[in-house]
Design a protein around this motif. Structure first.
Motif, PDB file in Angstrom:
ATOM      1  N   VAL A  80       0.868  -1.182   0.000  1.00  0.00           N
ATOM      2  CA  VAL A  80       0.000   0.000   0.000  1.00  0.00           C
ATOM      3  C   VAL A  80       0.897   1.222   0.000  1.00  0.00           C
ATOM      4  N   GLU A  81       0.547   2.223  -0.813  1.00  0.00           N
ATOM      5  CA  GLU A  81       1.369   3.429  -0.935  1.00  0.00           C
ATOM      6  C   GLU A  81       0.495   4.665  -0.851  1.00  0.00           C
ATOM      7  N   PRO A  82       1.064   5.788  -0.441  1.00  0.00           N
ATOM      8  CA  PRO A  82       0.311   7.044  -0.543  1.00  0.00           C
ATOM      9  C   PRO A  82      -0.061   7.292  -2.009  1.00  0.00           C
ATOM     10  N   ALA A  83      -1.215   7.905  -2.229  1.00  0.00           N
ATOM     11  CA  ALA A  83      -1.700   8.136  -3.597  1.00  0.00           C
ATOM     12  C   ALA A  83      -1.118   9.444  -4.113  1.00  0.00           C
ATOM     13  N   TYR A  84       0.178   9.406  -4.423  1.00  0.00           N
ATOM     14  CA  TYR A  84       0.868  10.604  -4.906  1.00  0.00           C
ATOM     15  C   TYR A  84       0.503  10.880  -6.354  1.00  0.00           C
ATOM     16  N   GLY A  85       0.419  12.156  -6.691  1.00  0.00           N
ATOM     17  CA  GLY A  85       0.171  12.544  -8.080  1.00  0.00           C
ATOM     18  C   GLY A  85      -0.580  13.853  -8.135  1.00  0.00           C
ATOM     19  N   HIS A  86      -1.171  14.116  -9.253  1.00  0.00           N
ATOM     20  CA  HIS A  86      -1.916  15.358  -9.459  1.00  0.00           C
ATOM     21  C   HIS A  86      -3.190  15.055 -10.240  1.00  0.00           C
ATOM     22  N   CYS A  87      -4.267  15.732  -9.862  1.00  0.00           N
ATOM     23  CA  CYS A  87      -5.519  15.659 -10.619  1.00  0.00           C
ATOM     24  C   CYS A  87      -5.959  17.083 -10.901  1.00  0.00           C
ATOM     25  N   GLU A  88      -5.983  17.450 -12.160  1.00  0.00           N
ATOM     26  CA  GLU A  88      -6.375  18.802 -12.534  1.00  0.00           C
ATOM     27  C   GLU A  88      -7.657  18.784 -13.360  1.00  0.00           C
ATOM     28  N   VAL A  89      -8.369  19.884 -13.282  1.00  0.00           N
ATOM     29  CA  VAL A  89      -9.572  20.085 -14.076  1.00  0.00           C
ATOM     30  C   VAL A  89      -9.247  21.119 -15.151  1.00  0.00           C
ATOM     31  N   VAL A  90      -9.683  20.877 -16.366  1.00  0.00           N
ATOM     32  CA  VAL A  90      -9.474  21.816 -17.471  1.00  0.00           C
ATOM     33  C   VAL A  90     -10.852  22.224 -17.992  1.00  0.00           C
ATOM     34  N   VAL A  91     -11.210  23.471 -17.807  1.00  0.00           N
ATOM     35  CA  VAL A  91     -12.513  23.944 -18.276  1.00  0.00           C
ATOM     36  C   VAL A  91     -12.307  24.569 -19.652  1.00  0.00           C
ATOM     37  N   PHE A  92     -13.150  24.166 -20.611  1.00  0.00           N
ATOM     38  CA  PHE A  92     -12.915  24.506 -22.019  1.00  0.00           C
ATOM     39  C   PHE A  92     -13.474  25.866 -22.420  1.00  0.00           C
ATOM     40  N   THR A  93     -14.411  26.374 -21.639  1.00  0.00           N
ATOM     41  CA  THR A  93     -15.094  27.618 -22.002  1.00  0.00           C
ATOM     42  C   THR A  93     -15.884  28.089 -20.791  1.00  0.00           C
ATOM     43  N   ASP A  94     -16.216  29.380 -20.759  1.00  0.00           N
ATOM     44  CA  ASP A  94     -17.082  29.840 -19.661  1.00  0.00           C
ATOM     45  C   ASP A  94     -18.555  29.708 -20.022  1.00  0.00           C
ATOM     46  N   ASP A  95     -18.842  29.175 -21.201  1.00  0.00           N
ATOM     47  CA  ASP A  95     -20.232  28.980 -21.626  1.00  0.00           C
ATOM     48  C   ASP A  95     -20.716  27.622 -21.132  1.00  0.00           C
ATOM     49  N   HIS A  96     -21.571  27.647 -20.148  1.00  0.00           N
ATOM     50  CA  HIS A  96     -22.053  26.417 -19.504  1.00  0.00           C
ATOM     51  C   HIS A  96     -22.693  25.454 -20.504  1.00  0.00           C
ATOM     52  N   ASP A  97     -23.305  25.992 -21.538  1.00  0.00           N
ATOM     53  CA  ASP A  97     -24.097  25.160 -22.444  1.00  0.00           C
ATOM     54  C   ASP A  97     -23.364  24.746 -23.717  1.00  0.00           C
ATOM     55  N   ALA A  98     -22.089  25.100 -23.828  1.00  0.00           N
ATOM     56  CA  ALA A  98     -21.331  24.708 -25.023  1.00  0.00           C
ATOM     57  C   ALA A  98     -20.814  23.274 -24.854  1.00  0.00           C
ATOM     58  N   THR A  99     -20.171  22.767 -25.904  1.00  0.00           N
ATOM     59  CA  THR A  99     -19.402  21.523 -25.793  1.00  0.00           C
ATOM     60  C   THR A  99     -18.116  21.717 -26.583  1.00  0.00           C
ATOM     61  N   LEU A 100     -17.168  20.809 -26.389  1.00  0.00           N
ATOM     62  CA  LEU A 100     -15.905  20.927 -27.116  1.00  0.00           C
ATOM     63  C   LEU A 100     -16.139  20.836 -28.626  1.00  0.00           C
ATOM     64  N   ALA A 101     -17.263  20.221 -29.021  1.00  0.00           N
ATOM     65  CA  ALA A 101     -17.560  20.085 -30.452  1.00  0.00           C
ATOM     66  C   ALA A 101     -17.984  21.406 -31.078  1.00  0.00           C
ATOM     67  N   ASP A 102     -18.344  22.398 -30.268  1.00  0.00           N
ATOM     68  CA  ASP A 102     -18.833  23.634 -30.878  1.00  0.00           C
ATOM     69  C   ASP A 102     -18.169  24.912 -30.341  1.00  0.00           C
TER      70      ASP A 102
END
Lengths: 328, 328
Positions: A80-102
């Motif tokens: 068993v080991e400490p769960a070392y690493g990084h988890c980042e969030v990448v937000v693609f736009t400030d438009d809540h209703d968009a998608t990466l396709a548009d």
């Protein structure tokens, strides 16, 4: 609890991160933590009134740079080991209703630049050996926040699937003297399974597609990872990716759910002769509104079954990509 | 089209079986093909008015003993082979509305006997190297027929996940001289993650559980496969399995969806010193009506994350199994 436990019966590490259970689950749009902050007394994750791309640490990480001590002692059988690493969030736009396709090619290009920078930065951590940018899109794949975003995981080791990929590429190189992905590009570019041809990248349904409408985007040149990609190749990747995603939406006539992941070199400089940048996109759809599930054969056999001939899927997606209005 | 294509980038075979796309999809109960035949002019798959366990060839197989010639030519890079093998359906009861959790221990015992016989028969085919009995249960895992049933796949090779399991067990044996599953039983039986103790089998949440409420059922003795199981051990496996499934339904307070698979020895007699019969049961639930999805980290990393400490899951399931009325 956040720790890595070794499964000696499969030779793989599994991460147990109980804090993730409390992560925000399908909030109303008005409570979206990935929208811009509009009122000082109601801050979201992003302290700006407007942004293009935002990257920040995941508040509910499975891996972190200061992980807690493991809750159970390791043994010789189950380290068993400490769960070392990084988890980042990448937000693609400030438009809540968009998608990466548009969001448009310019924004996807900015995303490629952001991915490249984060891969370089996270890879510079000597405790990190592999960086995986990915996007889970849509309720069909379990997404709990609808605002368009992806994630980046930086692992302390090479995780099982990239490790198998590298081992397979090494075996191919030992046998032929060549990179297996360079051979795939030579075989697939311009062929019946090609979906879209860019100058630096080619998109196609691989002959061994695990999902009926899987599309992989391969670098034509042997480039091990995103940070090494030349400026014009980054722009080309953005164009190809934006068009493939628009093609999915056109073909399925919905905002298509998918899993998207980027496979590239390890961050320690090993195996660069056989690691070759590519994107895998796996929608769970198999047509007619039906979903592809990973069931007994996939889960216990690791043996994938698909229902659609890759040549047929490619023909359909090729037409849809050609028809799709290229996002500006 | 039904053929196996080799993925040289991961060193694995993928089966493309387009006939499966036409398989029967969520029929009304009155049109269930797994119910007994009640009227001669409307035969189901089972030409009987009553049955206990029924086993027959899947009408929409991905692997078959007389596979068609491949539709595309293989290459040195991507070999293509006929999809040889067997796909069988195992119907657990003629009661359309029952589940394996409530058919009773006697019926589960009969199922264990049927599994053992089919593993022996299919394994006797020299074209078969691995036989995998499994059950996909519930809409949450994509089941298209609700009548209680499972499947058996007989593969022409050792599929990727069992192959990795055998490689890991071999590595453990090389290092310690022991079977890794024998070591797991010694470590887990009677411990904090034990869910249910039978005389010949022990059920527990493995310390490395990939699904929050995964339960594995391990043979206490080093038995490589079902056909070698002694009569009293088969009866014990039935008791433990029936009780674990009843415990799930009690804990989740619904008819619990799950994937169930049986891992055992290859059928060519190899690696019997390290292959050790066990059942894996993976419900997709993570509590509170929420599902566990396999997303970016699992799909592209092969790196599993779970949200519930195995010790906590085991405590909950242990209590539920103790409380559950044992099916007769």
């Amino acid at each position: 609890m956040s720790e890595r436990r070794y499964d000696p019966t499969h030779g793989e590490w599994v991460t147990v991160a109980t804090g993730r259970q409390d992560r925000i689950y399908k909030p109303a749009a008005a409570a979206c933590p990935l929208c811009p902050t509009r009122a000082a007394h109601e801050p979201t994750e992003i302290p700006r009134g407007h942004f293009e791309i935002a990257v920040f640490d995941n508040r509910f990480p499975s891996l972190s740079p200061r992980p807690p001590e493991p809750a159970i002692p390791g043994t010789d059988l189950v380290p068993v080991e400490p769960a070392y690493g990084h988890c980042e969030v990448v937000v693609f736009t400030d438009d809540h209703d968009a998608t990466l396709a548009d969001v448009g090619v310019a924004r996807v290009h900015l995303l490629v630049e952001a991915w490249a920078r984060r891969v370089a930065d996270l890879g510079a951590d000597p405790g990190v050996r592999y960086v995986l940018p990915f996007e889970n899109k849509g309720e069909a794949v379990g997404v709990t926040l609808h605002h368009p975003h992806g994630q980046i995981y930086a692992y302390p080791d090479v995780p099982p699937r990239p490790a198998r990929e590298i081992a397979a590429a090494r075996a191919h190189h030992d046998r032929t003297g060549r990179c297996v992905f360079c051979d795939v590009v030579a075989a697939e570019a311009g062929g019946v399974r090609e979906v879209l041809a860019g100058e630096h990248f080619v998109a196609g349904v691989p002959p061994w597609a695990r999902f009926p409408y899987e599309v992989d985007i391969w670098s034509r040149a042997h480039v091990p990872s995103l940070p090494e990609l030349a400026p014009e190749a980054r722009a080309d990747l953005a164009r190809v990716l934006a068009r493939v995603l628009a093609g999915y939406d056109r073909y399925f006539d919905v905002r298509t759910s998918y899993l998207l992941g980027i496979h590239a070199a390890t961050t320690d400089g090993a195996d660069r002769d056989v690691t070759h940048l590519h994107v895998e996109i796996c929608p769970p759809h198999r047509g007619g509104g039906k979903l592809k599930y990973l069931a007994g054969s996939e889960t216990f056999g690791g043996a994938f079954l698909t229902d659609v001939a890759p040549e047929v899927a490619a023909e359909r997606l090729r037409a849809a990509c050609a028809d799709a209005t290229a996002p500006a």
